[in-house]
Design a protein around this motif. Structure first.
Motif, mmCIF file in Angstrom:
data_model
loop_
_atom_site.group_PDB
_atom_site.id
_atom_site.type_symbol
_atom_site.label_atom_id
_atom_site.label_comp_id
_atom_site.label_asym_id
_atom_site.label_seq_id
_atom_site.Cartn_x
_atom_site.Cartn_y
_atom_site.Cartn_z
ATOM 1 N N VAL A 35 0.874 -1.187 0.000
ATOM 2 C CA VAL A 35 0.000 0.000 0.000
ATOM 3 C C VAL A 35 0.901 1.224 0.000
ATOM 4 O O VAL A 35 1.413 1.627 1.057
ATOM 5 N N PRO A 36 1.154 1.819 -1.167
ATOM 6 C CA PRO A 36 2.065 2.961 -1.247
ATOM 7 C C PRO A 36 1.735 4.059 -0.239
ATOM 8 O O PRO A 36 0.571 4.370 0.004
ATOM 9 N N CYS A 66 11.476 1.428 1.609
ATOM 10 C CA CYS A 66 11.429 -0.041 1.588
ATOM 11 C C CYS A 66 12.823 -0.617 1.774
ATOM 12 O O CYS A 66 13.785 -0.154 1.154
ATOM 13 N N ILE A 67 12.913 -1.659 2.619
ATOM 14 C CA ILE A 67 14.173 -2.376 2.803
ATOM 15 C C ILE A 67 13.982 -3.872 2.552
ATOM 16 O O ILE A 67 14.746 -4.706 3.047
ATOM 17 N N LEU A 107 15.405 -1.166 -7.922
ATOM 18 C CA LEU A 107 15.598 -0.814 -6.525
ATOM 19 C C LEU A 107 14.359 -0.057 -6.068
ATOM 20 O O LEU A 107 13.638 0.518 -6.893
ATOM 21 N N PRO A 108 14.088 -0.014 -4.761
ATOM 22 C CA PRO A 108 12.799 0.533 -4.305
ATOM 23 C C PRO A 108 12.604 2.026 -4.532
ATOM 24 O O PRO A 108 11.527 2.445 -4.960
ATOM 25 N N GLY A 109 13.635 2.834 -4.249
ATOM 26 C CA GLY A 109 13.472 4.276 -4.400
ATOM 27 C C GLY A 109 12.205 4.753 -3.707
ATOM 28 O O GLY A 109 11.907 4.366 -2.572
ATOM 29 N N ASN A 110 11.451 5.601 -4.399
ATOM 30 C CA ASN A 110 10.181 6.091 -3.867
ATOM 31 C C ASN A 110 8.982 5.310 -4.391
ATOM 32 O O ASN A 110 7.834 5.654 -4.082
ATOM 33 N N THR A 111 9.257 4.271 -5.195
ATOM 34 C CA THR A 111 8.160 3.471 -5.764
ATOM 35 C C THR A 111 8.417 1.984 -5.545
ATOM 36 O O THR A 111 8.570 1.210 -6.488
ATOM 37 N N PRO A 112 8.467 1.540 -4.281
ATOM 38 C CA PRO A 112 8.785 0.138 -4.006
ATOM 39 C C PRO A 112 7.719 -0.835 -4.503
ATOM 40 O O PRO A 112 7.990 -2.038 -4.600
ATOM 41 N N GLU A 113 6.525 -0.332 -4.823
ATOM 42 C CA GLU A 113 5.483 -1.206 -5.354
ATOM 43 C C GLU A 113 5.822 -1.711 -6.753
ATOM 44 O O GLU A 113 5.212 -2.690 -7.228
ATOM 45 N N LYS A 114 6.792 -1.078 -7.416
ATOM 46 C CA LYS A 114 7.216 -1.489 -8.758
ATOM 47 C C LYS A 114 8.439 -2.386 -8.631
ATOM 48 O O LYS A 114 9.543 -1.917 -8.358
ATOM 49 N N ASP A 115 8.252 -3.673 -8.850
ATOM 50 C CA ASP A 115 9.338 -4.636 -8.682
ATOM 51 C C ASP A 115 10.285 -4.702 -9.867
ATOM 52 O O ASP A 115 11.446 -5.097 -9.722
ATOM 53 N N HIS A 124 16.811 -5.260 -3.006
ATOM 54 C CA HIS A 124 15.498 -5.345 -3.639
ATOM 55 C C HIS A 124 15.579 -6.038 -4.996
ATOM 56 O O HIS A 124 14.555 -6.364 -5.590
ATOM 57 N N LYS A 125 16.787 -6.274 -5.494
ATOM 58 C CA LYS A 125 17.041 -6.946 -6.757
ATOM 59 C C LYS A 125 18.311 -7.778 -6.599
ATOM 60 O O LYS A 125 19.075 -7.561 -5.662
ATOM 61 N N PRO A 126 18.568 -8.725 -7.493
ATOM 62 C CA PRO A 126 19.865 -9.407 -7.453
ATOM 63 C C PRO A 126 20.985 -8.371 -7.546
ATOM 64 O O PRO A 126 20.945 -7.483 -8.393
ATOM 65 N N TRP A 127 21.984 -8.488 -6.675
ATOM 66 C CA TRP A 127 22.994 -7.438 -6.514
ATOM 67 C C TRP A 127 24.278 -7.844 -7.227
ATOM 68 O O TRP A 127 25.080 -8.611 -6.719
ATOM 69 N N ARG A 128 24.502 -7.312 -8.423
ATOM 70 C CA ARG A 128 25.678 -7.640 -9.223
ATOM 71 C C ARG A 128 26.887 -6.850 -8.717
ATOM 72 O O ARG A 128 26.799 -5.636 -8.461
ATOM 73 N N LEU A 129 28.017 -7.516 -8.602
ATOM 74 C CA LEU A 129 29.226 -6.898 -8.042
ATOM 75 C C LEU A 129 30.201 -6.542 -9.160
ATOM 76 O O LEU A 129 31.281 -7.133 -9.314
#
Length: 326
Positions: free
Chosen positions: A132-133, A156-157, A194-202, A266-271
């Motif tokens: 729920v944004p 979002c974390i 990444l979540p930013g201000n719109t974590p509802e968008k995966d 929030h996403k696979p973290w590429r190094l």
């Protein structure tokens, strides 16, 4: 769970068209995540577009790449002899995910689209900006043992739960999609957000787009690979931290490297920076520890998950060591 309508799509174009007729409709294949979300009223679509009848189940080895259909089962891909030979990192990551029963139902496309397992997201009585944004993030200042240490925001974390996606991110995969505007390709590392201000968008899918396949380019990562998954129990548990490692070694020198982490963002973290650091280096415990420390640059804990700062570095060192020893 509220009542809903279900229709069967006969082609990719009809699936996109069928979804277009109702803004609250959703695609369903294996349903291993979506049905759980519906049962808990996290999502409540009026219509499901069943795409299981589409011709998207093939694993095809083409010139310079392998194409994996979006409806290929996780178990089918993990157990394919050619995948094990040419892309063993993907097979290892898939075998580490969920349970055999779930892998027999879950699809490649569905795996990519699964939602976070954050307890606040699943509990509709609790605040969650992803569900729920602008309702707040319960995990910040709350129970956050499983939460992100990279790329999080004040909104979002949560972390992405997939094992398969960590390997695909490391292997430079490409996502092929089809929608009302036609077909397009998305680099796998750009697919999840990444979540930013719109974590509802995966992810970066546009409205009504359908994943049709994933492609992995040919490479030399066929031997010195490892997928390390650190979890609370050895079966049917999500990663606290996971590490996908692929090395191209010659005479103990690292010609090329691919690394990605799971359970940390929030996403696979590429190094990417670590990969560049490793190129041209001779395999040693000290080099791997330096690589691990570099990988954790910018990491931040939120209280209960502070242990991931140490665990992450140790996991990278261990995964690199095991991969190099094969």
């Amino acid at each position: 769970m509220k009542n809903f309508q279900i229709i069967k799509a006969l082609s990719s174009s009809s699936a996109v068209t069928g979804k277009a007729k109702d803004n609250s409709s959703m695609f369903i294949a294996g349903g291993t995540n979506l049905v759980d979300l519906m049962k808990k009223n996290v999502v409540a679509p009026d219509k499901l577009v069943d795409i299981n009848g589409l011709d998207l189940k093939k694993i095809e080895f083409l010139k310079g790449k392998v194409s994996i259909g979006a409806l290929a089962k996780n178990s089918q891909v993990a157990e394919d002899s050619s995948i094990k030979e040419k892309h063993p990192l993907l097979a290892l990551a898939l075998a580490a995910g969920a349970s055999q029963q779930i892998r027999n139902m879950a699809t490649v496309g569905g795996n990519m689209l699964q939602r976070t397992r954050c307890s606040y997201f699943y509990n509709t009585d609790m605040p969650c900006n992803k569900r729920v944004p602008k309702s707040g993030c319960g995990a910040i200042g709350g129970s956050n043992r499983m939460s992100a240490i990279f790329g999080a925001s004040d909104s979002c974390i949560a972390v992405h739960p997939s094992d398969m996606c960590v390997a695909l991110a490391a292997l430079d995969a490409t996502v092929l999609v089809e929608g009302p505007k036609g077909k397009r390709q998305i680099n796998f590392t750009d697919f999840h957000r990444l979540p930013g201000n719109t974590p509802e968008k995966d992810n970066t899918l546009e409205n009504r787009e359908l994943i049709t396949s994933v492609e992995i380019p040919d490479h030399n990562f066929t031997k010195n690979v490892h997928y390390l998954k650190v979890r609370d129990r050895t079966s049917y548990a999500f990663a606290l931290v996971s590490v996908a490692v692929a090395l191209d070694l010659k005479n103990n020198v690292i010609n090329n490297a691919r690394l990605a982490m799971g359970g940390v963002a929030h996403k696979p973290w590429r190094l990417f920076e670590t990969e560049e650091f490793l190129k041209g280096k001779t395999v040693s415990e000290e080099i791997f520890r330096q690589a691990a420390n570099l990988s954790m640059k910018g990491a931040r804990g939120y209280g209960e998950n502070d242990f991931k700062l140490t665990l992450g570095a140790n996991a990278i060192t261990e995964a690199l060591t095991i991969a190099a020893s094969k």
